[in-house]
Design a protein around this motif. Structure first.
Motif, PDB file in Angstrom:
ATOM      1  N   ILE A 238       9.056  17.530   7.591  1.00 19.59           N
ATOM      2  CA  ILE A 238       8.729  18.750   8.339  1.00 19.59           C
ATOM      3  C   ILE A 238       8.237  18.405   9.743  1.00 19.59           C
ATOM      4  O   ILE A 238       8.406  19.185  10.676  1.00 19.59           O
ATOM      5  N   ILE A 239       7.627  17.197   9.889  1.00 19.33           N
ATOM      6  CA  ILE A 239       7.120  16.818  11.212  1.00 19.33           C
ATOM      7  C   ILE A 239       8.240  16.825  12.238  1.00 19.33           C
ATOM      8  O   ILE A 239       8.047  17.251  13.370  1.00 19.33           O
ATOM      9  N   HIS A 242       8.862  20.348  13.430  1.00 21.84           N
ATOM     10  CA  HIS A 242       7.853  20.805  14.394  1.00 21.84           C
ATOM     11  C   HIS A 242       8.068  20.155  15.755  1.00 21.84           C
ATOM     12  O   HIS A 242       8.120  20.849  16.776  1.00 21.84           O
ATOM     13  N   LEU A 243       8.210  18.824  15.778  1.00 30.02           N
ATOM     14  CA  LEU A 243       8.378  18.137  17.064  1.00 30.02           C
ATOM     15  C   LEU A 243       9.623  18.655  17.767  1.00 30.02           C
ATOM     16  O   LEU A 243       9.619  18.914  18.976  1.00 30.02           O
ATOM     17  N   ILE A 246       8.952  22.289  19.000  1.00 30.65           N
ATOM     18  CA  ILE A 246       7.970  22.329  20.089  1.00 30.65           C
ATOM     19  C   ILE A 246       8.688  22.035  21.401  1.00 30.65           C
ATOM     20  O   ILE A 246       8.403  22.631  22.437  1.00 30.65           O
ATOM     21  N   PHE A 293       5.722  28.147  24.875  1.00 29.15           N
ATOM     22  CA  PHE A 293       5.159  27.043  24.103  1.00 29.15           C
ATOM     23  C   PHE A 293       4.452  27.494  22.830  1.00 29.15           C
ATOM     24  O   PHE A 293       4.078  26.674  22.011  1.00 29.15           O
ATOM     25  N   MET A 294       4.242  28.790  22.704  1.00 34.35           N
ATOM     26  CA  MET A 294       3.384  29.272  21.630  1.00 34.35           C
ATOM     27  C   MET A 294       4.189  29.848  20.465  1.00 34.35           C
ATOM     28  O   MET A 294       3.633  30.497  19.601  1.00 34.35           O
ATOM     29  N   TRP A 296       7.115  28.172  18.815  1.00 36.32           N
ATOM     30  CA  TRP A 296       8.177  27.319  18.272  1.00 36.32           C
ATOM     31  C   TRP A 296       8.432  27.546  16.781  1.00 36.32           C
ATOM     32  O   TRP A 296       9.547  27.389  16.318  1.00 36.32           O
ATOM     33  N   LEU A 305       5.848  28.328   5.847  1.00 39.13           N
ATOM     34  CA  LEU A 305       4.590  28.076   6.543  1.00 39.13           C
ATOM     35  C   LEU A 305       3.470  28.935   5.985  1.00 39.13           C
ATOM     36  O   LEU A 305       2.307  28.709   6.277  1.00 39.13           O
ATOM     37  N   PHE A 313       3.179  33.745  14.595  1.00 36.98           N
ATOM     38  CA  PHE A 313       4.308  33.361  15.435  1.00 36.98           C
ATOM     39  C   PHE A 313       5.262  34.530  15.663  1.00 36.98           C
ATOM     40  O   PHE A 313       5.898  34.618  16.714  1.00 36.98           O
TER      41      PHE A 313
ATOM     42  N   PHE B  95      -1.993  22.950  25.563  1.00 34.79           N
ATOM     43  CA  PHE B  95      -0.803  22.915  24.710  1.00 34.79           C
ATOM     44  C   PHE B  95      -0.936  21.825  23.651  1.00 34.79           C
ATOM     45  O   PHE B  95      -0.672  22.054  22.468  1.00 34.79           O
ATOM     46  N   PHE B  99      -0.793  22.313  19.693  1.00 34.58           N
ATOM     47  CA  PHE B  99       0.239  21.711  18.843  1.00 34.58           C
ATOM     48  C   PHE B  99      -0.406  20.927  17.706  1.00 34.58           C
ATOM     49  O   PHE B  99      -0.019  21.063  16.539  1.00 34.58           O
ATOM     50  N   MET B 103      -0.121  21.848  13.858  1.00 34.24           N
ATOM     51  CA  MET B 103       0.657  20.995  12.968  1.00 34.24           C
ATOM     52  C   MET B 103      -0.183  20.493  11.807  1.00 34.24           C
ATOM     53  O   MET B 103       0.283  20.477  10.669  1.00 34.24           O
ATOM     54  N   ILE B 106      -0.630  23.539   9.521  1.00 31.09           N
ATOM     55  CA  ILE B 106       0.548  24.009   8.798  1.00 31.09           C
ATOM     56  C   ILE B 106       1.120  22.931   7.890  1.00 31.09           C
ATOM     57  O   ILE B 106       1.489  23.187   6.746  1.00 31.09           O
ATOM     58  N   VAL B 107       1.181  21.687   8.387  1.00 33.27           N
ATOM     59  CA  VAL B 107       1.901  20.658   7.629  1.00 33.27           C
ATOM     60  C   VAL B 107       1.042  20.092   6.511  1.00 33.27           C
ATOM     61  O   VAL B 107       1.493  19.953   5.384  1.00 33.27           O
TER      62      VAL B 107
END
Lengths: 639, 114
Positions: A238-239, A242-243, A246, A293-294, A296, A305, A313, B95, B99, B103, B106-107
């Motif tokens: 999942i990382i 997200h990356l 983002i 940016f807010m 993603w 989630l 979101f 930011f 983030f 993260m 959530i993760v």
């Protein structure tokens, strides 16, 4: 440099000039050529996708090849076509618009373009070297770690190289716009294209590092034995999502904001009115950049989630509609009551408003998280993002191409052919993608290589494919137009559209290599328009004629990028046959030459960095006498 | 050739510049010393038998002070003409924190709020 640039030159020296150039105008042309080439490649991939989907149970492309096709279509269009083409216009126009003689870091600008070109070539070499990446342009880690062969390695390394170039260019434009504006050009007097470029550049600076990190982790996982995304070894896939998002969400604003800027310029020039609500437009641009940016995680609503995160979101996403709406209404108010001239750029701009609004409205529909569970992974999504990216960005690029062509090439594209392109392209675009909304609502999933007969998708898919051919015909006529214009080579003079408002139109064409003989004094928004109406139609100089400093050309950026290009091949094959490697490559033959290639490539890059650092290159001065001579010649030409 | 347009400085200008540079150097050294001291204190705290609930917030506080010193003294944020850079660094930090918090929440933590 200074002396030779006005003389006739052989083919070899022209090529050498372009390989070594640090001039923003020439780098803009390089971006345009390379971006145009990749745009054509991505377009061909799109045509193949549509041909495969034209009829049910088609076997024109195999399932695997289809996956490679959609991956490369998305990656090419976003990273190698849309963004570089926007950089082409930024390079060609922004320094002229703010009254600068070049970008803040000309060497870095050259680095940016070569990294992009070599990264793009590297990515596309995958077609000839054992298969292209096939995990989608988002390359979700669970798919991309599993993908056999080297395809995803090409994706990761290619994106790392082009991404580095993009990051440099972003830093370069932000610095240039902040520090190198002409006297009198305050922030609130900057043309909208400069404003949107500034915000897009800042977005690049903030958004690309997460992508760089994500892609590095992917490179380490696939090629160097780490376990960031490998679940069996304690990683978390999942990382990556997200990356990626983002970065990925701001990325779409990096694309659309400069297009907004181009349209803002076109609306006010061809409606012959000051842009309505300038300060609101600037504010809306900043707000879109910030909100970008807010939000993603709206790409990940179905990941699980939880309701709280999804709700936050969803609301944040809907908020973006407000500044975008402000912009739409301001554009309409700009045209309202203006003395409108429907040139080709203006036609694209007018067609952009309804097309983009349609894409925006479906965007708000998807922002509602519960509804998104229905739309997710269906053709509705495909229709939505093509409506915003083609209806927004590509229309902007085509409009910008016609509008800024005189500044880049000193000729005018044919208006009749331009309008034929416009009709074919816009008609084809709506024919292709409007029906895809319904296909999605009828349940057709995206990223599936074929569909069965008797599900009610046949007619709609055929219509969509026919539309794609109209778009292709439009692009072919555009190419004919470009070739005809280049062959005829009918030069135009200053302000070829007749209603130029901003600084770039006040320059003689072709623009001198130093841009401004004297840096102009800016007396307000639409500086050139003010001088036309209140002054004598010429920009007032803010300085006397003096010697000024310009940078030397250099081949080092190309060599530095080439080093990384070579090193990438080493990294690509490094894990083959190693027992610690992931399953995707561990069964392949070991390549003992991979490590030396990696070291040699990085060595080339570091040595050229050393040469750049320790060998002084102080540039040269353009002398007073030369400028006086140029100005006199210009005067004589005008009489 | 880059030196072509340089003018010779007057004596008072030179003196002023020297003065400024000495002052700058003093600032740098003082903040450098302070940072070393803070790091040293953090190590001592971690090595000694002080309870963790006490150590962690204090070390985090030290880290915060160090970041400020870094930005303002080593990266010249205190000087004039850095407004835009300051704004961008602040925005970037906002930011980045958003983030990271998002993260982690959530993760790894999941969705504890029902």
């Amino acid at each position: 440099m200074a002396q030779t640039s006005t003389q006739k030159k052989g083919v070899g020296s022209v090529i050498w000039e372009y390989l070594t150039t640090v001039d923003h105008k020439k780098i803009g042309i390089l971006y345009l050529i390379a971006g145009g080439f990749f745009f054509a490649l991505g377009g061909i991939e799109a045509m193949l996708i549509r041909l495969q989907l034209a009829v049910p149970n088609n076997d024109f492309l195999s399932a695997g090849l289809y996956n490679e096709m959609i991956t490369m279509h998305g990656t090419t269009m976003i990273f190698l076509a849309a963004m570089p083409l926007l950089f082409a216009f930024m390079n060609a126009v922004v320094p002229l618009q703010i009254g600068a003689r070049d970008l803040a870091f000309p060497f870095l600008n050259s680095m940016g373009v070569w990294l992009f070109i070599l990264g793009g070539i590297f990515l596309n070499l995958s077609w000839f070297m054992g298969g292209a990446p096939d995990a989608g342009w988002t390359s979700y880690a669970s798919l991309s770690i599993d993908s056999p062969g080297h395809g995803v390695n090409f994706y990761a390394l290619g994106l790392q190289i082009t991404g580095a170039g993009t990051l440099m260019t972003g830093i370069n434009f932000a610095t240039t716009i902040i520090t190198m504006r002409a006297p009198g050009m305050t922030y609130m007097r900057m043309p909208l294209f400069t404003w949107t470029t500034l915000v897009a550049a800042i977005l690049i600076v903030f958004a690309f590092p997460p992508l760089t990190i994500g892609v590095f982790l992917l490179i380490f996982d696939r090629m160097f034995g780490s376990n960031f995304f490998i679940v069996e070894a304690g990683g978390n896939t999942i990382i990556w999502e997200h990356l990626f998002w983002i970065f990925g969400h701001p990325e779409v604003y990096i694309l659309i904001l400069p297009a907004f800027g181009i349209f803002s310029e076109i609306f006010s020039v061809f409606a012959r009115k000051r842009l309505f609500g300038y300060s609101a437009m600037v504010f809306a641009t900043l707000l879109i950049g910030f909100f970008g940016f807010m939000v993603w995680a709206h790409h990940m609503f179905t990941v699980g989630l939880g309701p709280t995160a999804n709700a936050i979101f969803a609301v944040a996403t809907m908020a973006i509609a407000v500044p975008t709406g402000i912009k739409i209404f301001n554009w309409i108010a700009t045209i309202w009551g203006g003395s409108i001239e429907f040139t080709t750029p203006m036609l694209y701009a007018v067609a952009f408003i309804p097309s983009f609004v349609m894409g925006g409205v479906t965007g708000i529909m998807q922002a509602a998280a519960p509804a998104d569970y229905q739309y997710h992974d269906s053709y509705f999504i495909v229709a939505h993002f093509h409506y915003v990216i083609v209806g927004g960005v590509v229309f902007g690029l085509l409009a910008g191409l016609h509008y800024y062509w005189p500044i880049m090439f000193n000729t005018m594209l044919n208006e009749v052919l331009g309008k034929i392109t416009f009709v074919l392209f816009v008609f084809g675009f709506h024919l292709t993608f409007l029906i895809q909304h319904f296909l999605g609502l009828w349940g057709m999933p995206r990223r599936v290589f074929t569909f069965l007969d008797g599900q009610g998708y046949n007619a709609a898919n055929m219509i969509s494919t026919v539309g794609a051919f109209f778009m292709a015909a439009g692009v072919i006529i555009l190419l004919i137009n470009i070739v005809m214009t280049l062959v005829k080579n009918e030069r135009v003079g200053t302000d070829p559209w007749g209603d130029g408002r901003t600084l770039e139109w006040s320059l003689p064409l072709p623009v001198p290599y130093y841009n401004f003989a004297q840096v102009p004094l800016v007396r307000g928004l639409d500086a050139y328009w003010i001088e036309k109406n209140e002054g004598d139609g010429k920009m007032m100089p803010a300085e006397s004629i003096e010697d000024f400093h310009m940078p030397n050309n250099s081949i080092i950026p190309l060599i530095m990028s080439l080093g990384l290009f070579i090193a990438s091949f080493g990294a690509l094959y490094f894990a083959d046959g190693k027992d610690w490697a992931i399953d995707a490559v561990s069964a392949l033959d070991a390549k003992p030459w991979a490590l030396p290639v990696l070291v040699i490539g990085l060595g080339i890059t570091f040595v050229s960095m050393g040469v750049r650092s320790w060998k002084d290159d102080l540039g040269y001065y353009v002398t007073k006498e030369e400028i006086k001579k140029d100005l006199e010649e210009l005067e004589r030409g005008a009489k | 050739m880059a030196e072509m347009n340089q003018e010779v400085m007057t004596k008072s200008q030179l003196e002023y510049l020297r003065n400024q540079r000495t002052k700058e150097m003093r600032h740098q050294l003082v903040s450098f010393g302070l940072m070393i001291f803070l790091t040293f204190m953090a190590f001592i705290l971690a090595a000694s038998d002080v309870p963790a609930q006490f150590t962690i917030p204090i070390v985090l506080g030290f880290a915060f002070i160090q970041v400020i010193l870094q930005f303002f003294y080593f990266m010249h944020m205190k000087d004039n003409g850095h407004d835009f850079a300051k704004l961008l660094i602040m925005t970037g930090m906002y930011f980045a924190i958003a983030f990271v918090v998002c993260m982690i929440y959530i993760v790894w933590i999941g969705a504890p709020i029902e």
